[in-house]
Design an enzyme around this catalytic site. Structure first.
Site, mmCIF file in Angstrom:
data_model
loop_
_atom_site.group_PDB
_atom_site.id
_atom_site.type_symbol
_atom_site.label_atom_id
_atom_site.label_comp_id
_atom_site.label_asym_id
_atom_site.label_seq_id
_atom_site.Cartn_x
_atom_site.Cartn_y
_atom_site.Cartn_z
ATOM 1 N N ASP A 14 5.075 6.926 27.190
ATOM 2 C CA ASP A 14 4.027 7.722 26.545
ATOM 3 C C ASP A 14 2.885 8.040 27.506
ATOM 4 O OD1 ASP A 14 5.531 7.573 24.277
ATOM 5 O OD2 ASP A 14 4.126 6.347 23.124
ATOM 6 N N HIS A 17 6.311 0.164 27.423
ATOM 7 C CA HIS A 17 5.055 -0.408 26.915
ATOM 8 C C HIS A 17 5.295 -1.058 25.562
ATOM 9 C CE1 HIS A 17 5.059 3.550 25.006
ATOM 10 N NE2 HIS A 17 4.043 3.216 24.227
ATOM 11 N N ASP A 72 6.962 1.409 18.243
ATOM 12 C CA ASP A 72 7.943 2.504 18.223
ATOM 13 C C ASP A 72 8.696 2.638 19.546
ATOM 14 O OD1 ASP A 72 5.540 3.464 19.412
ATOM 15 O OD2 ASP A 72 6.112 5.541 18.982
ATOM 16 N N HIS A 73 8.491 1.685 20.447
ATOM 17 C CA HIS A 73 9.276 1.622 21.687
ATOM 18 C C HIS A 73 10.021 0.290 21.824
ATOM 19 C CE1 HIS A 73 7.618 5.340 23.614
ATOM 20 N NE2 HIS A 73 6.779 5.142 22.612
ATOM 21 N N HIS A 100 -2.471 4.851 28.437
ATOM 22 C CA HIS A 100 -2.032 4.859 27.033
ATOM 23 C C HIS A 100 -2.090 3.427 26.502
ATOM 24 C CE1 HIS A 100 0.243 5.952 23.462
ATOM 25 N NE2 HIS A 100 1.170 5.061 23.762
ATOM 26 N N HIS A 150 8.458 11.061 23.342
ATOM 27 C CA HIS A 150 8.281 11.774 22.062
ATOM 28 C C HIS A 150 8.571 13.265 22.188
ATOM 29 C CE1 HIS A 150 6.343 8.565 19.665
ATOM 30 N NE2 HIS A 150 5.865 8.156 20.829
ATOM 31 N N HIS A 209 4.194 -0.797 22.424
ATOM 32 C CA HIS A 209 4.092 -0.233 21.072
ATOM 33 C C HIS A 209 5.398 -0.398 20.285
ATOM 34 C CE1 HIS A 209 0.446 2.521 22.147
ATOM 35 N NE2 HIS A 209 0.082 1.300 21.799
HETATM 36 ZN ZN LIG Z 1 2.928 4.348 22.687
#
Ligand SMILES: [Zn+2]
Length: 255
Positions: A133, A56, A60-61, A114, A171, A58
Site C-alpha cells: 500500500d 505490512h 486486509d494484508h 502508510h 488495491h 494491516h
Molecule cells: Zn494497508
C-alpha cells in the site's frame, strides 16, 4: 526461467498475487488478505504455496495467514518492525535483505509512511516490484503511521527502479485515482492516455495493474511532486518536493 505471476481479487478491493518459480516449483503469496481466494488461485494454477511475503501489518494484508500456514506450512516473511503485529512470522527482514522464493531473489526495500515498518519486495532479475500500500497505480497509500516526508522518500526509492519494472500494488483504486489525478494535472497527456486505457480495462472487467514504473512516473501525481509545473499549479513553486507531495496527499484525502 522467468518468474510467473498470477493476480486475483480478494475482499472488496484488495489484490492477491502469487509469484511462481517454474524451475523449483516454489510459490509465494505476496500478502494474504484472505485464505479462500489464495487457495483458489493455487488450485487454478496447480501451484504449491511455499512462502508468504508480507508488506505490512494491516488486517486486509495478513488476515489469511493463519489458515494458509495451517494448510501449507509455508514460511512467513515479514517486516522486522511490524513482526509483533503479524501472525505466525518465521523470518523478519529489513532494508537490503534478500529473500529467496525458490531460485528467485528479492531485495527488501523499506518504504515506510502508510505504516511505520512497511516494506516492498523487488525482484530485479524479473523486474517485478510488490509495493503493498505504498504506491498504487496513479495513486499512493494514505500516510497513516508515518509523515508525508517519510512517504515521499519511500516513493523516491521506488521511483529509482528501472522504468520497465512491473508494479504490483495491494488495491484496485485506479479509477478514483485517475479522476483525482486529472484535477492536479489536467494537461498531462500520459495521464489522459492512462485514463483511456483504464476505462477500457474496467469495461472489460480486467484489472488495471500491473502498470510499469515508467507509466507511473509519467502520470502519477504522487511521483511528480518535484516537477516544477506541478508545484506551480498548486501554488507551491519553490517549496520542497515533500511539501508538494503532502499537499497532493491532503487534497486526495479530502476528495
Ligand atoms: Zn494497508
Amino acid at each position: 526461467m522467468p518468474a510467473q505471476t498470477y493476480l486475483f481479487s480478494c475482499l472488496s478491493d484488495n489484490y492477491g498475487v502469487l509469484l511462481h518459480d517454474p524451475e523449483s516449483g516454489a510459490t509465494a503469496a505476496i500478502d494474504a488478505p484472505e485464505a479462500g481466494p489464495v487457495e483458489a488461485a493455487l488450485k487454478t494454477k496447480g501451484w504449491r504455496l511455499t512462502d508468504i511475503l508480507v508488506t505490512h501489518h494491516h488486517a486486509d494484508h495478513t488476515g489469511g495467514i493463519p489458515e494458509l500456514k495451517a494448510n501449507h506450512r509455508c514460511r512467513v516473511v515479514a517486516p522486522h518492525a511490524e513482526a509483533a503485529r503479524i501472525p505466525l512470522v518465521d523470518e523478519t527482514v529489513r532494508e537490503n535483505d534478500k529473500v529467496r522464493v525458490g531460485g528467485l531473489e528479492a531485495n527488501v526495500i523499506e518504504t515506510p509512511g502508510h505504516t511505520a515498518g512497511h516494506i516492498s519486495y523487488v525482484f530485479p532479475a524479473d523486474k517485478l516490484a510488490f509495493v503493498g500500500d505504498t504506491l498504487f497505480s496513479i495513486g499512493c497509500g494514505r500516510v497513516i503511521e508515518g509523515t508525508p516526508e517519510m512517504m515521499w522518500q519511500s516513493l523516491l526509492k521506488l521511483r529509482g527502479l528501472p522504468d520497465d519494472t512491473r508494479i504490483y500494488c495491494g488495491h484496485e483504486y485506479t479509477v478514483a485515482n485517475v479522476r483525482f489525478a486529472r484535477t492536479i494535472e489536467p494537461a498531462n497527456a500520459a495521464l489522459a492516455a492512462r485514463e483511456k486505457e483504464v476505462e477500457k480495462l474496467v469495461a472489460a472487467h480486467a484489472p488495471t495493474i500491473p502498470s510499469t514504473l515508467g507509466e507511473e512516473k509519467a502520470a502519477n501525481p504522487f511521483l511528480r511532486a518535484d516537477v516544477p509545473e506541478v508545484a506551480e499549479s498548486l501554488g507551491l513553486a519553490g517549496k520542497p518536493a515533500w511539501q508538494v507531495f503532502a499537499e497532493i496527499r491532503e487534497r486526495k484525502n479530502r476528495s
